[in-house]
Write a protein that holds these residues in place. Structure first.
Motif, PDB file in Angstrom:
ATOM      1  N   PHE A  17      32.798  30.069 -34.667  1.00  0.00           N
ATOM      2  CA  PHE A  17      32.809  29.149 -33.534  1.00  0.00           C
ATOM      3  C   PHE A  17      32.489  29.894 -32.232  1.00  0.00           C
ATOM      4  O   PHE A  17      31.719  29.408 -31.394  1.00  0.00           O
ATOM      5  CB  PHE A  17      34.161  28.446 -33.416  1.00  0.00           C
ATOM      6  N   VAL A  18      33.099  31.081 -32.064  1.00  0.00           N
ATOM      7  CA  VAL A  18      32.821  31.874 -30.860  1.00  0.00           C
ATOM      8  C   VAL A  18      31.349  32.262 -30.816  1.00  0.00           C
ATOM      9  O   VAL A  18      30.669  32.101 -29.789  1.00  0.00           O
ATOM     10  CB  VAL A  18      33.723  33.121 -30.812  1.00  0.00           C
ATOM     11  N   LYS A  39      24.399  25.605 -37.117  1.00  0.00           N
ATOM     12  CA  LYS A  39      24.620  26.556 -38.210  1.00  0.00           C
ATOM     13  C   LYS A  39      25.948  27.292 -38.073  1.00  0.00           C
ATOM     14  O   LYS A  39      26.697  27.425 -39.049  1.00  0.00           O
ATOM     15  CB  LYS A  39      23.472  27.563 -38.265  1.00  0.00           C
ATOM     16  N   ALA A  40      26.260  27.765 -36.865  1.00  0.00           N
ATOM     17  CA  ALA A  40      27.485  28.543 -36.723  1.00  0.00           C
ATOM     18  C   ALA A  40      28.722  27.643 -36.828  1.00  0.00           C
ATOM     19  O   ALA A  40      29.706  28.008 -37.467  1.00  0.00           O
ATOM     20  CB  ALA A  40      27.476  29.296 -35.397  1.00  0.00           C
ATOM     21  N   ASP A  41      28.668  26.451 -36.229  1.00  0.00           N
ATOM     22  CA  ASP A  41      29.838  25.576 -36.278  1.00  0.00           C
ATOM     23  C   ASP A  41      30.095  25.039 -37.674  1.00  0.00           C
ATOM     24  O   ASP A  41      31.247  24.809 -38.058  1.00  0.00           O
ATOM     25  CB  ASP A  41      29.687  24.417 -35.289  1.00  0.00           C
ATOM     26  N   LEU A  43      29.683  26.724 -40.440  1.00  0.00           N
ATOM     27  CA  LEU A  43      30.458  27.781 -41.102  1.00  0.00           C
ATOM     28  C   LEU A  43      31.854  27.896 -40.510  1.00  0.00           C
ATOM     29  O   LEU A  43      32.834  28.098 -41.229  1.00  0.00           O
ATOM     30  CB  LEU A  43      29.752  29.127 -40.956  1.00  0.00           C
ATOM     31  N   GLY A  44      31.948  27.759 -39.171  1.00  0.00           N
ATOM     32  CA  GLY A  44      33.250  27.845 -38.516  1.00  0.00           C
ATOM     33  C   GLY A  44      34.223  26.839 -39.091  1.00  0.00           C
ATOM     34  O   GLY A  44      35.327  27.191 -39.520  1.00  0.00           O
ATOM     35  N   LEU A  45      33.807  25.576 -39.141  1.00  0.00           N
ATOM     36  CA  LEU A  45      34.697  24.545 -39.662  1.00  0.00           C
ATOM     37  C   LEU A  45      34.945  24.743 -41.157  1.00  0.00           C
ATOM     38  O   LEU A  45      36.065  24.531 -41.635  1.00  0.00           O
ATOM     39  CB  LEU A  45      34.115  23.154 -39.403  1.00  0.00           C
ATOM     40  N   GLY A  46      33.899  25.157 -41.885  1.00  0.00           N
ATOM     41  CA  GLY A  46      34.057  25.391 -43.321  1.00  0.00           C
ATOM     42  C   GLY A  46      35.126  26.433 -43.608  1.00  0.00           C
ATOM     43  O   GLY A  46      36.004  26.227 -44.453  1.00  0.00           O
ATOM     44  N   PHE A  47      35.080  27.552 -42.873  1.00  0.00           N
ATOM     45  CA  PHE A  47      36.069  28.614 -43.107  1.00  0.00           C
ATOM     46  C   PHE A  47      37.464  28.193 -42.640  1.00  0.00           C
ATOM     47  O   PHE A  47      38.464  28.547 -43.283  1.00  0.00           O
ATOM     48  CB  PHE A  47      35.639  29.909 -42.416  1.00  0.00           C
ATOM     49  N   ILE A  48      37.546  27.433 -41.544  1.00  0.00           N
ATOM     50  CA  ILE A  48      38.864  26.973 -41.099  1.00  0.00           C
ATOM     51  C   ILE A  48      39.451  25.995 -42.121  1.00  0.00           C
ATOM     52  O   ILE A  48      40.632  26.080 -42.475  1.00  0.00           O
ATOM     53  CB  ILE A  48      38.759  26.350 -39.687  1.00  0.00           C
ATOM     54  N   ALA A  49      38.607  25.094 -42.641  1.00  0.00           N
ATOM     55  CA  ALA A  49      39.081  24.169 -43.679  1.00  0.00           C
ATOM     56  C   ALA A  49      39.557  24.949 -44.904  1.00  0.00           C
ATOM     57  O   ALA A  49      40.612  24.652 -45.478  1.00  0.00           O
ATOM     58  CB  ALA A  49      37.965  23.193 -44.063  1.00  0.00           C
ATOM     59  N   LEU A  50      38.784  25.972 -45.282  1.00  0.00           N
ATOM     60  CA  LEU A  50      39.169  26.798 -46.431  1.00  0.00           C
ATOM     61  C   LEU A  50      40.512  27.485 -46.176  1.00  0.00           C
ATOM     62  O   LEU A  50      41.395  27.516 -47.038  1.00  0.00           O
ATOM     63  CB  LEU A  50      38.075  27.836 -46.691  1.00  0.00           C
TER      64      LEU A  50
ATOM     65  N   GLY B  75      24.262  30.801 -40.912  1.00  0.00           N
ATOM     66  CA  GLY B  75      25.286  31.018 -39.902  1.00  0.00           C
ATOM     67  C   GLY B  75      25.400  32.471 -39.505  1.00  0.00           C
ATOM     68  O   GLY B  75      25.506  32.807 -38.316  1.00  0.00           O
ATOM     69  N   VAL B  76      25.365  33.367 -40.495  1.00  0.00           N
ATOM     70  CA  VAL B  76      25.477  34.802 -40.203  1.00  0.00           C
ATOM     71  C   VAL B  76      24.280  35.246 -39.366  1.00  0.00           C
ATOM     72  O   VAL B  76      24.429  35.967 -38.371  1.00  0.00           O
ATOM     73  CB  VAL B  76      25.576  35.614 -41.509  1.00  0.00           C
TER      74      VAL B  76
END
Lengths: 94, 163
Positions: A17-18, A39-41, A43-50, B75-76
């Motif tokens: 997210f940052v 793209k970044a958000d 992954l951000g939400l995906g990892f937070i959900a995980l 994303g990366v």
């Protein structure tokens, strides 16, 4: 163990997210900025959900977290196309 | 109604019921509201998206790992470019001919927006306008592959839609 996984995955999520926000501020034009946000958000939400899924008390809540993630993906994919299309029209004066 | 229509109806009912239970649980109250909400949602979904472009569920699931892999890479990659002091960007455009029905084109655009370095920005004629974050990185090579995957999902056959 579950707490550790939550800390690890939500930290990774926050990092993305940052990074997405940094890209949103630094990138030169509306199209490049959309890349950063979608793209970044995602992954951000995906990892937070995980990460939060490790705290869930039932499988329903795990499914709910990933349903939210999926809906966010759909919204991000749709909105970024609409904004990009409109920005392109404006730029070309159509 | 023929057999195909019943199958479509059954699949949609299963899907909307599952979403409802995930959203609101299995309390008696939630199920009572669901008894109205689920048929209404099923009716609406069949009105908005009739079953003629049949989504092949197992192909969708089969594509999921490569989707997750691609969005991780995407994303990366974008995070790295955003954070690195030099901010390596070389933005540009490509126009790609796409042989998908309208809904498929939107799905492809949404998917490309999450894959590394590509962003769909509408269509011009039958060509998809794709913004690239770095025109030297070869991001556009992934487009025909994603198109074939989407075609396989909605048509059940990916072979006749080539690059």
């Amino acid at each position: 163990m579950n707490d550790l996984a939550t800390y690890a995955f939500t930290s990774i999520g926050l990092f993305f997210f940052v990074a997405g926000s940094v890209g949103f501020l630094r990138f030169p034009d509306v199209f490049s900025r959309l890349h950063a946000l979608t793209k970044a958000d995602n992954l951000g939400l995906g990892f937070i959900a995980l990460g939060i899924a490790f705290q869930a008390e039932s499988w329903r809540l795990v499914a709910l977290l990933f349903l939210i993630w999926g809906l966010m993906l759909l919204a991000a994919g749709t909105m970024s196309q609409l904004i990009a299309r409109d920005a392109l029209r404006e730029r070309d004066g159509r | 109604m023929d057999r195909q229509a019943w199958t479509t109806l059954f699949h949609r009912l299963l899907f909307t019921s599952a979403v409802w239970i995930v959203l609101s649980g299995t309390d008696a109250k939630a199920l009572a509201v669901g008894a109205f909400a689920v048929p209404a949602a099923t009716w609406l979904s069949l009105r908005l998206l009739p079953g003629r472009d049949r989504l092949v569920l197992w192909r969708f699931l089969r594509h999921f790992p490569s989707f997750v892999g691609g969005s991780l890479q995407g994303g990366v990659d974008v995070a790295r470019r955003a954070i690195s002091p030099g901010m390596p960007l070389l933005p540009g455009w490509v126009e790609v001919p796409v042989r998908l029905p309208d809904g498929g084109r939107v799905a492809l655009g949404a998917e490309l927006s999450l894959m590394p370095g590509t962003l769909a920005a509408g269509v011009r004629g039958d060509r998809l306008l794709v913004h690239l974050l770095d025109t030297d990185a070869g991001f556009e090579n992934a487009i025909p592959r994603e198109e074939a995957a989407i075609a396989a999902m909605i048509l059940g056959t990916g072979k006749e839609v080539g690059p």
